[in-house]
Design a protein around this motif. Sequence first.
Motif, mmCIF file in Angstrom:
data_model
loop_
_atom_site.group_PDB
_atom_site.id
_atom_site.type_symbol
_atom_site.label_atom_id
_atom_site.label_comp_id
_atom_site.label_asym_id
_atom_site.label_seq_id
_atom_site.Cartn_x
_atom_site.Cartn_y
_atom_site.Cartn_z
ATOM 1 N N VAL A 113 1.005 -1.247 -0.002
ATOM 2 C CA VAL A 113 -0.014 -0.165 0.066
ATOM 3 C C VAL A 113 1.038 1.173 0.021
ATOM 4 C CG1 VAL A 113 -1.719 1.390 1.434
ATOM 5 C CG2 VAL A 113 -1.995 -1.159 0.982
ATOM 6 N N ALA A 114 1.790 1.300 0.994
ATOM 7 C CA ALA A 114 2.881 2.365 0.984
ATOM 8 C C ALA A 114 3.518 2.749 -0.283
ATOM 9 C CB ALA A 114 3.921 2.306 1.822
ATOM 10 N N LEU A 115 3.919 1.335 -0.948
ATOM 11 C CA LEU A 115 4.479 1.506 -2.385
ATOM 12 C C LEU A 115 3.740 2.118 -3.430
ATOM 13 C CD1 LEU A 115 7.085 1.017 -4.221
ATOM 14 C CD2 LEU A 115 6.007 -1.278 -4.444
ATOM 15 N N THR A 116 2.398 1.602 -3.507
ATOM 16 C CA THR A 116 1.351 2.171 -4.487
ATOM 17 C C THR A 116 1.365 3.624 -4.165
ATOM 18 O OG1 THR A 116 0.511 -0.186 -4.317
ATOM 19 C CG2 THR A 116 -0.697 1.564 -5.302
ATOM 20 N N MET A 117 1.142 4.013 -3.027
ATOM 21 C CA MET A 117 0.936 5.307 -2.703
ATOM 22 C C MET A 117 2.073 6.405 -3.254
ATOM 23 S SD MET A 117 -0.954 5.384 0.861
ATOM 24 C CE MET A 117 -1.019 7.188 0.860
ATOM 25 N N THR A 118 3.388 5.637 -2.995
ATOM 26 C CA THR A 118 4.671 6.556 -3.352
ATOM 27 C C THR A 118 4.630 6.532 -4.757
ATOM 28 O OG1 THR A 118 5.818 5.785 -1.336
ATOM 29 C CG2 THR A 118 7.093 6.599 -3.058
ATOM 30 N N LEU A 119 4.466 5.396 -5.528
ATOM 31 C CA LEU A 119 4.496 5.302 -6.987
ATOM 32 C C LEU A 119 3.519 6.408 -7.568
ATOM 33 C CD1 LEU A 119 4.985 1.747 -7.616
ATOM 34 C CD2 LEU A 119 6.667 3.705 -7.687
ATOM 35 N N GLY A 120 2.126 6.592 -6.952
ATOM 36 C CA GLY A 120 1.145 7.396 -7.198
ATOM 37 C C GLY A 120 1.594 8.967 -7.301
ATOM 38 N N LEU A 121 2.169 9.134 -6.118
ATOM 39 C CA LEU A 121 2.635 10.601 -5.829
ATOM 40 C C LEU A 121 3.960 10.895 -6.736
ATOM 41 C CD1 LEU A 121 2.427 10.735 -2.000
ATOM 42 C CD2 LEU A 121 0.928 11.684 -3.497
ATOM 43 N N ALA A 122 4.708 9.895 -7.074
ATOM 44 C CA ALA A 122 5.694 10.282 -8.134
ATOM 45 C C ALA A 122 5.367 10.492 -9.452
ATOM 46 C CB ALA A 122 6.678 9.088 -7.921
ATOM 47 N N LEU B 90 2.477 12.133 -10.337
ATOM 48 C CA LEU B 90 1.867 13.512 -10.191
ATOM 49 C C LEU B 90 3.250 14.339 -10.281
ATOM 50 C CD1 LEU B 90 -0.823 13.225 -7.548
ATOM 51 C CD2 LEU B 90 -1.121 13.139 -9.938
ATOM 52 N N ASP B 91 4.393 14.041 -9.732
ATOM 53 C CA ASP B 91 5.622 15.192 -9.506
ATOM 54 C C ASP B 91 6.204 15.334 -10.995
ATOM 55 O OD1 ASP B 91 4.588 15.867 -7.056
ATOM 56 O OD2 ASP B 91 5.933 14.621 -6.275
ATOM 57 N N VAL B 92 6.169 14.044 -11.623
ATOM 58 C CA VAL B 92 7.070 13.824 -12.929
ATOM 59 C C VAL B 92 6.176 14.471 -13.949
ATOM 60 C CG1 VAL B 92 8.043 12.158 -14.290
ATOM 61 C CG2 VAL B 92 8.424 11.872 -11.772
ATOM 62 N N PRO B 93 7.118 15.015 -15.133
ATOM 63 C CA PRO B 93 6.374 15.751 -16.116
ATOM 64 C C PRO B 93 6.078 14.490 -17.047
ATOM 65 C CG PRO B 93 8.567 16.118 -15.982
ATOM 66 C CD PRO B 93 8.413 15.680 -14.862
ATOM 67 N N PRO B 94 5.244 14.678 -17.950
ATOM 68 C CA PRO B 94 5.104 13.567 -19.234
ATOM 69 C C PRO B 94 6.153 13.129 -20.094
ATOM 70 C CG PRO B 94 3.104 15.132 -19.450
ATOM 71 C CD PRO B 94 4.382 15.723 -18.217
ATOM 72 N N GLY B 95 6.405 11.869 -20.186
ATOM 73 C CA GLY B 95 7.736 11.335 -20.785
ATOM 74 C C GLY B 95 7.892 9.952 -20.566
ATOM 75 N N PRO B 96 8.815 9.326 -20.883
ATOM 76 C CA PRO B 96 9.365 7.964 -20.772
ATOM 77 C C PRO B 96 9.325 7.588 -19.140
ATOM 78 C CG PRO B 96 10.719 9.005 -22.368
ATOM 79 C CD PRO B 96 10.019 10.071 -21.655
ATOM 80 N N LEU B 97 9.577 8.400 -18.273
ATOM 81 C CA LEU B 97 9.789 8.273 -17.042
ATOM 82 C C LEU B 97 8.726 8.301 -16.353
ATOM 83 C CD1 LEU B 97 11.411 7.719 -14.457
ATOM 84 C CD2 LEU B 97 11.765 10.339 -14.150
ATOM 85 N N ALA C 21 4.049 4.930 -14.421
ATOM 86 C CA ALA C 21 2.429 4.501 -14.527
ATOM 87 C C ALA C 21 2.262 3.084 -14.514
ATOM 88 C CB ALA C 21 1.909 5.333 -15.699
ATOM 89 N N LYS C 22 3.322 2.418 -15.379
ATOM 90 C CA LYS C 22 3.536 0.818 -15.415
ATOM 91 C C LYS C 22 3.711 0.376 -14.203
ATOM 92 C CE LYS C 22 5.273 -2.770 -18.186
ATOM 93 N NZ LYS C 22 6.329 -2.904 -19.279
ATOM 94 N N ALA C 23 4.667 0.920 -13.380
ATOM 95 C CA ALA C 23 5.063 0.390 -12.028
ATOM 96 C C ALA C 23 3.793 0.731 -11.062
ATOM 97 C CB ALA C 23 6.353 1.035 -11.692
#
Length: 423
Positions: free
Chosen positions: A244-253, A255-262, A267-269
Motif C-alpha cells: 500500500v505504501a509503495l503504491t501510494m509512493t508511486l502514485g505521488l511520483a 504526479l510530480d514527474v512531467p509527461p515522458g518516458p519516466l 505509471a506502469k510500475a
Amino acid sequence: MSRPGFLLSAWPWRSVGYLLTGVVCGVLALVGIVTLAAVGGALAIVLVGLPLLVVLALAGLPVARVERRRLRLVDLDPAPDPQRLPAAEGLWVWLMTRLREQATWRELGYALLFAGLLWPADALVVTVALLFPVSMAATPLLMATVGGGEETKVLKQWTVTTWPTAFGVAVLGLLLLALGAYVLGVAAGARAELTRLLIADRDAELGARVVELSRSRVRLVDAFEAERRRIERDLHDGAQQRLVALTMTLGLARLDVPPGPLADQLAKAHDEAGKALAELRELIHGIHPKVLADYGLTAAVADAADRSVVPVDVELAVPGRLEQAVEAAAYFVVCEALANIAKHSGAQRAEVRGGHAGGRLLLEVRDDGRGGADASAGSGLTGLADRVSVLDGKLALSSPPGGPTLLRVEFPCELTEAADRSA
C-alpha cells in the motif's frame, strides 16, 4: 507351540517363570488384600463414612500393574496402563479419578479372582506338569542318595526297589516332562489371555488408540488453522501495508514527474503494484478471511456470495459462533463449491442454505447448472471430503447429468460463546 523346536526354545521356561511368579504374586496379593480389609474395617469403625470398598478398590491397582509387567514373559504385545491421568494434582483428585474409572473396578475384580482362585490353579499346573515329572526323572538319583541304593518312593506313593524299574520310571518322567512343557505353555497362554481380557484388553487398547488418534487429528487441525491465521495476520500487517505504501509512493511520483518516458514507466510500475496488492488481498482472503475471524460463518458466507461471479442467494442461520476449525472448514467448503459452480457448472444462479440445530451444522449449496459433477474423479471435491471427514463431518453430492447439483455438508458441533478471534 506347533513348531518342532518348541521344547528347545525359551518358551517352556518362560511359561514356568510366568506360572511360578503367578503363585508368588498371588500369595502376596492375598496377604495384601486381607491386610487392607482389616485396616479398612478398623478405619470404618473409627472414621464414620469411610467405605471399606474404597480401601479395597485401591488393592487392584498395584496387582494389575505387576500383572501387566508379568505378561511380558509370555506375551510380546505390550499391555499399556488403561488408567487416565488426573486432571489436576492432589490426592483427592487422584482418588476421585481412580474411583470413577471402570478400569479400577475391573482391576479390583481381577485382584480378588487372582488372590482367591488363579494362583492356586497356577500352583496346581506347575505341580502336575513340572514337579511330578521332575521327581520321576530323578528316581535313580534319589534311590542312590536317599535310599542307599536299595529303594525309594516315586511321588511318595510307589516304592521302587530295583535299578531297572528306577531307570524305567526316569524315562517315563522325561517323557511326561516333555508333555508337561506343552501343558505349561497352554496354561500360561490361557492365563495370559485371561489377564489381558480383564485388565489389558486388546480391543480396549485399540479403542484407546483410536481415541488418541482422533484427538491428535483434532490437534493437528487446530494447529493448521492457527498457522493459517498467523500467515494471514503477517501478510495483512506486513507485506500488504508495504505494498500500500509503495503504491501510494508511486502514485505521488507520477504526479510530480512531467509527461515522458519516466512518467510512463512510473505509471506502469504503479499499475503493477496495484495488481500485486489486489492479488495479495485475494490471497489473504483465501487463507483466512478477517470477516470470518471477526464476525463468524454467516457474515463470511454472505461475503463470499457477494464476491461470486454467479448470483448467490444466502439463507444461513447460525445463532452464535462455532468452533474455529468447524467455521473454517464450512467456509472453505462453501467457497470451493461456489468456485466450482463458476468454473464448471454453467449455472445462472446458486443458493446457500443451512443452519445449526441439534448439535449439528448443516450446509447445502445448490446450483441450476448442467450437473455431472463426480466427487470420485480426483477433483477438488475429494479434498473437501477429506477436510470434512477430519472433523467427523459428512459430505454428500447429488449431481445428475442436466442438473441441478446439490452439495450437502454436516458437521457435529456445538455453539460457543461469541469472542474476538482476530487475535
